[in-house]
Motif scaffolding. Sequence first.
Motif, mmCIF file in Angstrom:
data_model
loop_
_atom_site.group_PDB
_atom_site.id
_atom_site.type_symbol
_atom_site.label_atom_id
_atom_site.label_comp_id
_atom_site.label_asym_id
_atom_site.label_seq_id
_atom_site.Cartn_x
_atom_site.Cartn_y
_atom_site.Cartn_z
ATOM 1 N N TRP A 95 0.834 -1.207 0.000
ATOM 2 C CA TRP A 95 0.000 0.000 0.000
ATOM 3 C C TRP A 95 0.872 1.262 0.000
ATOM 4 O O TRP A 95 0.558 2.269 0.612
ATOM 5 C CB TRP A 95 -0.950 0.010 1.198
ATOM 6 N N ARG A 96 1.972 1.243 -0.717
ATOM 7 C CA ARG A 96 2.922 2.355 -0.769
ATOM 8 C C ARG A 96 2.253 3.647 -1.238
ATOM 9 O O ARG A 96 2.421 4.705 -0.625
ATOM 10 C CB ARG A 96 4.102 2.013 -1.685
ATOM 11 N N LEU A 97 1.481 3.571 -2.331
ATOM 12 C CA LEU A 97 0.845 4.777 -2.862
ATOM 13 C C LEU A 97 -0.086 5.402 -1.831
ATOM 14 O O LEU A 97 -0.052 6.610 -1.594
ATOM 15 C CB LEU A 97 0.064 4.457 -4.141
ATOM 16 N N TRP A 98 -0.889 4.588 -1.184
ATOM 17 C CA TRP A 98 -1.806 5.098 -0.163
ATOM 18 C C TRP A 98 -1.028 5.677 1.012
ATOM 19 O O TRP A 98 -1.385 6.727 1.545
ATOM 20 C CB TRP A 98 -2.758 4.007 0.290
ATOM 21 N N SER A 99 0.042 5.027 1.412
ATOM 22 C CA SER A 99 0.860 5.530 2.518
ATOM 23 C C SER A 99 1.423 6.916 2.202
ATOM 24 O O SER A 99 1.466 7.784 3.074
ATOM 25 C CB SER A 99 2.004 4.562 2.817
ATOM 26 N N GLU A 100 1.831 7.132 0.960
ATOM 27 C CA GLU A 100 2.351 8.438 0.555
ATOM 28 C C GLU A 100 1.272 9.521 0.641
ATOM 29 O O GLU A 100 1.549 10.651 1.057
ATOM 30 C CB GLU A 100 2.930 8.370 -0.854
ATOM 31 N N VAL A 101 0.054 9.170 0.267
ATOM 32 C CA VAL A 101 -1.047 10.129 0.354
ATOM 33 C C VAL A 101 -1.304 10.492 1.816
ATOM 34 O O VAL A 101 -1.440 11.664 2.175
ATOM 35 C CB VAL A 101 -2.335 9.569 -0.306
#
Length: 80
Positions: free
Chosen positions: A65-71
């Motif tokens: 969930w890297r993309l979500w973590s960045e958000v």
Amino acid sequence: MIETIAVALLVDGFSELVQVSTGMGKKDWLYYTSDQERFMRDFNALLAGHEPYPIQINFYEDPSWRLWSEVVEAVQGKNS
């Protein structure tokens, strides 16, 4: 109607809507799903009988969930 479909895909816990963004003449929904085939099967079933919508669906691998973590980090940074 599309918003109803977007919410309906959350049923049974195999997909999670985590982000909706609107701009530049389009609207993007970001889902995380544990089953791409089921997601597409359910999505197509929800659209059965509708005229075609101008949509594009892309799948990407993001098991951490890297993309979500960045958000989340970006939003938290703005609220600090």
